[in-house]
Design a protein around this motif. Structure first.
Motif, short mmCIF file in Angstrom:
data_model
loop_
_atom_site.label_atom_id
_atom_site.label_comp_id
_atom_site.label_asym_id
_atom_site.label_seq_id
_atom_site.Cartn_x
_atom_site.Cartn_y
_atom_site.Cartn_z
N VAL A 45 0.84 -1.20 0.00
CA VAL A 45 0.00 0.00 0.00
C VAL A 45 0.88 1.26 0.00
CG1 VAL A 45 -1.74 1.28 1.33
CG2 VAL A 45 -1.96 -1.17 1.05
N ILE A 46 1.99 1.21 0.71
CA ILE A 46 2.91 2.34 0.70
C ILE A 46 3.53 2.50 -0.69
CG2 ILE A 46 5.16 3.13 1.56
CD1 ILE A 46 4.13 2.53 4.34
N LEU A 58 8.08 13.34 -0.53
CA LEU A 58 7.14 12.29 -0.09
C LEU A 58 7.50 10.97 -0.75
CD1 LEU A 58 3.63 14.01 -0.08
CD2 LEU A 58 5.04 13.39 1.87
N ARG A 59 7.80 11.01 -2.03
CA ARG A 59 8.15 9.78 -2.76
C ARG A 59 9.41 9.15 -2.16
NH1 ARG A 59 6.01 9.60 -8.72
NH2 ARG A 59 6.80 7.51 -8.38
N GLU A 60 10.42 9.96 -1.91
CA GLU A 60 11.68 9.46 -1.36
C GLU A 60 11.46 8.82 0.01
OE1 GLU A 60 14.27 12.86 -1.43
OE2 GLU A 60 14.11 13.04 -3.62
N ALA A 61 10.68 9.47 0.84
CA ALA A 61 10.42 8.93 2.18
C ALA A 61 9.69 7.59 2.10
CB ALA A 61 9.60 9.93 3.01
N MET A 62 8.73 7.47 1.19
CA MET A 62 7.98 6.22 1.07
C MET A 62 8.89 5.06 0.67
SD MET A 62 4.86 7.00 1.91
CE MET A 62 5.63 8.15 3.03
N VAL A 63 9.84 5.30 -0.22
CA VAL A 63 10.77 4.23 -0.63
C VAL A 63 11.65 3.81 0.54
CG1 VAL A 63 12.69 3.65 -2.16
CG2 VAL A 63 10.69 4.84 -3.07
N LEU A 64 12.15 4.76 1.31
CA LEU A 64 12.96 4.42 2.49
C LEU A 64 12.14 3.60 3.49
CD1 LEU A 64 14.88 7.77 3.07
CD2 LEU A 64 15.80 5.62 2.18
N ILE A 65 10.89 3.97 3.66
CA ILE A 65 10.01 3.25 4.57
C ILE A 65 9.79 1.82 4.08
CG2 ILE A 65 7.60 3.14 5.35
CD1 ILE A 65 7.84 6.31 5.49
N GLN A 66 9.67 1.63 2.77
CA GLN A 66 9.51 0.28 2.24
C GLN A 66 10.69 -0.61 2.62
OE1 GLN A 66 8.36 1.33 -1.96
NE2 GLN A 66 6.88 -0.28 -1.52
N HIS A 67 11.89 -0.06 2.57
CA HIS A 67 13.06 -0.84 2.99
C HIS A 67 12.96 -1.22 4.47
CE1 HIS A 67 15.53 -0.61 -0.65
NE2 HIS A 67 15.03 0.60 -0.81
N LEU A 69 10.25 -1.60 6.18
CA LEU A 69 9.20 -2.61 6.36
C LEU A 69 9.68 -4.00 5.94
CD1 LEU A 69 6.07 -0.55 5.33
CD2 LEU A 69 6.76 -1.24 7.63
N PHE A 70 10.54 -4.08 4.91
CA PHE A 70 11.13 -5.38 4.59
C PHE A 70 11.99 -5.87 5.75
CE2 PHE A 70 9.98 -5.31 0.07
CZ PHE A 70 9.79 -6.66 -0.15
N ASP A 71 12.72 -4.95 6.38
CA ASP A 71 13.51 -5.32 7.56
C ASP A 71 12.60 -5.82 8.68
OD1 ASP A 71 15.91 -4.65 6.34
OD2 ASP A 71 16.05 -2.68 7.31
N LEU A 72 11.49 -5.15 8.89
CA LEU A 72 10.56 -5.56 9.94
C LEU A 72 9.99 -6.94 9.64
CD1 LEU A 72 8.92 -5.14 12.50
CD2 LEU A 72 7.30 -3.76 11.16
N GLY A 73 9.56 -7.17 8.41
CA GLY A 73 9.04 -8.48 8.04
C GLY A 73 10.08 -9.57 8.22
N GLU A 141 8.35 -9.76 22.79
CA GLU A 141 9.43 -8.82 23.05
C GLU A 141 10.08 -8.31 21.76
OE1 GLU A 141 13.71 -9.46 24.99
OE2 GLU A 141 12.06 -9.98 26.34
N ARG A 142 10.20 -9.17 20.75
CA ARG A 142 10.89 -8.76 19.52
C ARG A 142 10.06 -7.82 18.65
NH1 ARG A 142 9.88 -13.66 15.44
NH2 ARG A 142 8.18 -14.48 16.64
N THR A 143 8.78 -7.64 19.00
CA THR A 143 7.95 -6.74 18.19
C THR A 143 7.88 -5.33 18.78
OG1 THR A 143 5.92 -7.35 19.36
CG2 THR A 143 6.52 -8.67 17.41
N ALA A 144 8.51 -5.09 19.93
CA ALA A 144 8.37 -3.80 20.61
C ALA A 144 8.79 -2.63 19.71
CB ALA A 144 9.17 -3.79 21.91
N ASN A 145 9.99 -2.66 19.15
CA ASN A 145 10.42 -1.57 18.27
C ASN A 145 9.56 -1.50 17.02
OD1 ASN A 145 12.40 -0.46 19.85
ND2 ASN A 145 14.09 -1.45 18.79
N GLY A 146 9.11 -2.63 16.53
CA GLY A 146 8.24 -2.64 15.36
C GLY A 146 6.92 -1.94 15.64
#
Length: 178
Positions: A45-46, A58-67, A69-73, A141-146
């Motif tokens: 969706v992002i 805004l576009r640049e920030a969304m791409v960084l956020i996608q990276h 979110l892959f780390d979070l997953g 515990e591992r989801t706290a920062n997420g």
């Protein structure tokens, strides 16, 4: 990275399970798999929201956020690993503060929509809130920062929607019927 995804059809999930990065398998309706899937949905969706934006920052920030979110997953898929840190959270906070600095103060609730760019940001915000709830339901515990990251991200997406509106926000006007 090699050929990690060279074979897409594996049939290993036909029994209703899916594999984690450590080789273990869980039912596809397990709370952890639901959380991973919702983070994946948020990433998509992002990506869509990014494609609708005309403002480069805004576009640049969304791409960084996608990276991120892959780390979070990935962290969710590999028990014992947390890839998002306070640095990621602080970066979101700085971005929210910078973006919000020049916006007029809110006096009313804002209706989501008005343009494809604004609507896409609000869709991302609501999926982000759902992903946050899915991580909270794990009580792990591992989801706290997420969870904290997703909480800040929803703020960023809200402010990003305000920026995308470029001064054309639609305020909620309660309808009173007598």
């Amino acid at each position: 990275m090699g050929h990690r995804l060279s074979k897409i059809v594996t049939r290993t999930g036909d029994d209703g399970t899916t594999g984690l990065s450590d080789g273990s398998r869980l039912r596809k309706d397990d709370a952890l798999i639901e959380a991973i899937g919702t983070v994946d949905e948020l990433n998509s969706v992002i990506g869509f929201a990014e494609s609708q934006q005309s403002l480069p920052h805004l576009r640049e920030a969304m791409v960084l956020i996608q990276h991120d979110l892959f780390d979070l997953g990935g962290a969710l898929s590999l028990p014992g690993h947390a890839l998002l840190t306070e640095v990621h959270i602080e970066a979101l906070e700085r971005t929210v503060s910078a973006w919000n600095a020049d916006l007029p103060p809110l006096k009313e609730f804002i209706l989501p929509g008005g343009s494809p760019a604004v609507a896409a940001m609000h869709m991302a915000r609501t999926v982000c809130r759902r992903a946050e709830r899915r991580l909270l339901s794990l009580d792990d515990e591992r989801t706290a920062n997420g969870r904290v990251y997703l909480n800040r991200l929803s703020d960023l997406l809200f402010v990003g929607a305000r920026l995308a509106a470029e001064g054309q926000e639609r305020s909620w006007k309660p309808r009173r019927f007598s």
